[in-house]
Design a protein around this motif. Sequence first.
Motif, PDB file in Angstrom:
ATOM      1  N   ASN A   1      11.727  -1.816  -7.548  1.00  0.00           N
ATOM      2  CA  ASN A   1      11.983  -2.735  -6.306  1.00  0.00           C
ATOM      3  C   ASN A   1      11.337  -4.290  -6.761  1.00  0.00           C
ATOM      4  O   ASN A   1      10.304  -4.511  -5.974  1.00  0.00           O
ATOM      5  N   PRO A   2      12.089  -4.643  -7.591  1.00  0.00           N
ATOM      6  CA  PRO A   2      11.437  -6.168  -7.896  1.00  0.00           C
ATOM      7  C   PRO A   2      11.194  -7.125  -6.856  1.00  0.00           C
ATOM      8  O   PRO A   2      10.400  -8.113  -7.016  1.00  0.00           O
ATOM      9  N   ASP A   3      12.103  -7.224  -6.036  1.00  0.00           N
ATOM     10  CA  ASP A   3      11.948  -8.167  -4.803  1.00  0.00           C
ATOM     11  C   ASP A   3      10.686  -7.934  -4.186  1.00  0.00           C
ATOM     12  O   ASP A   3      10.337  -8.808  -3.499  1.00  0.00           O
ATOM     13  N   SER A   4      10.024  -6.744  -4.035  1.00  0.00           N
ATOM     14  CA  SER A   4       8.888  -6.546  -3.369  1.00  0.00           C
ATOM     15  C   SER A   4       8.168  -5.266  -3.937  1.00  0.00           C
ATOM     16  O   SER A   4       7.959  -4.293  -3.361  1.00  0.00           O
ATOM     17  N   PRO A   5       7.714  -5.474  -4.948  1.00  0.00           N
ATOM     18  CA  PRO A   5       6.884  -4.311  -5.781  1.00  0.00           C
ATOM     19  C   PRO A   5       5.731  -3.787  -5.323  1.00  0.00           C
ATOM     20  O   PRO A   5       5.530  -2.723  -5.804  1.00  0.00           O
TER      21      PRO A   5
ATOM     22  N   ARG B   1      10.019  -0.591   5.995  1.00  0.00           N
ATOM     23  CA  ARG B   1      11.032  -0.041   5.217  1.00  0.00           C
ATOM     24  C   ARG B   1      11.343   1.440   5.369  1.00  0.00           C
ATOM     25  O   ARG B   1      12.281   1.998   5.206  1.00  0.00           O
TER      26      ARG B   1
ATOM     27  N   ASP C   1      -0.268  -6.298   0.860  1.00  0.00           N
ATOM     28  CA  ASP C   1       0.315  -6.566  -0.385  1.00  0.00           C
ATOM     29  C   ASP C   1      -0.913  -6.981  -1.632  1.00  0.00           C
ATOM     30  O   ASP C   1      -1.522  -7.693  -1.424  1.00  0.00           O
TER      31      ASP C   1
ATOM     32  N   GLU D   1       4.770  -3.974   5.562  1.00  0.00           N
ATOM     33  CA  GLU D   1       6.311  -3.727   5.037  1.00  0.00           C
ATOM     34  C   GLU D   1       6.700  -2.358   4.873  1.00  0.00           C
ATOM     35  O   GLU D   1       7.813  -2.077   4.696  1.00  0.00           O
TER      36      GLU D   1
END
Length: 381
Positions: A141-145, A155, A122, A151
């Motif tokens: 995807n602001p929760d996990s940009p 997804r 990340d 990850e």
Amino acid sequence: MTSAPRPMTLDEASAHGTRVTLLGTAGGPPWWENSDRSGISTLITVNGAQYLIDCGEGWGPMFRKSGTSTPGFEHGIDELRAVFITHHHSDHTVDYPNLLLLAWHNGSNGLKRPVQIHGPGDRTVLPPIFGQREHQPEVFNPDSPTPGIEESTHRLLQAYATDINDRMRDNAKQDLSEIFEVHDIELPGATGEDPNGDPSPAMEPFEIYADENVRVTAILVDHRPIFPAFAFRFETADGSVVISGDTGVCENLVTLAEGADLLLHECIDLDWVSSLMGPGSPKPDPYLMQHMLAAHTSTDQVGPQAEKAGVKTLVLTHLVPGNTPREKWEEARAGFSGDFYVGEDLMHFGIGTPAPDRAAATVPAALGGQMGRELVGDGRR
């Protein structure tokens, strides 16, 4: 001392314990007009075991065309040990889902062990906004940009849940988590705490993978604003191979590539960039031009960089644009005194001494962190 690696037929390359196959040599997301180069991807084969670097568009069909895959139905990736992703740009990962989702049908029944996948973690913070904008872009995807490879893989598999559940229930396929083990590459110490500052601070290469055939080390390179962006070095009993990934002129790349037998280095055509945004172009933009060139290595820069590293053979790959004439790429040999080649799809290189004269040296099964230079010292200068 072994001779410098050179292009050869698959039969010739197969006489070497270590061989390198260029599955795809085009860089960048565009579908280049008048070019048949596939997306960036490289295969390294060591004692029959296979190691894949990047999954650009078309890597799978090129893998089958290369003659390096096990022949026959459901026997494509039986010998694939590990996959390495240099960075998260789409031209390096667009066919990564193909690897995950088609493995069931192309060799997974014969895999002896899970395939290890290693890629960037990340980024942790968004990159800065480049240039003057009237409107600021929304965060996707602001929760996990900025997800890492672990990850991202999770997804991707979620998106294909319908197919995966069907295959497991109707075709009795095994859980994909038993076929692949995915790892974010962990940076050593406090390295990389400021991705928007210096994306490639001076550092030493660090080990990310090892088995009885190969030891793989990584280092951060400068492909700003993408972070992390890695170059990889593969050490085998036959010699050393370095994959630059995408990078501008970068001292870390020189550190990693020091004395390597073969350096596969990205390259960008400066004249093409200038025609798009340089003086006299339809839309001159000196800032964007400089920004683009900082993230890549131009034809006049790559030779001196390889010379500084003292590598035996320099091969251009990840060519941008993919349709630049070969004679233009040939200009990149300036400033380099070793052997030089312009990469082409399905080009093979043998590393070290071919059999039957090749010494029976093998990489120790327990590599730890000690393998490296002493094992292949004769292959360095």
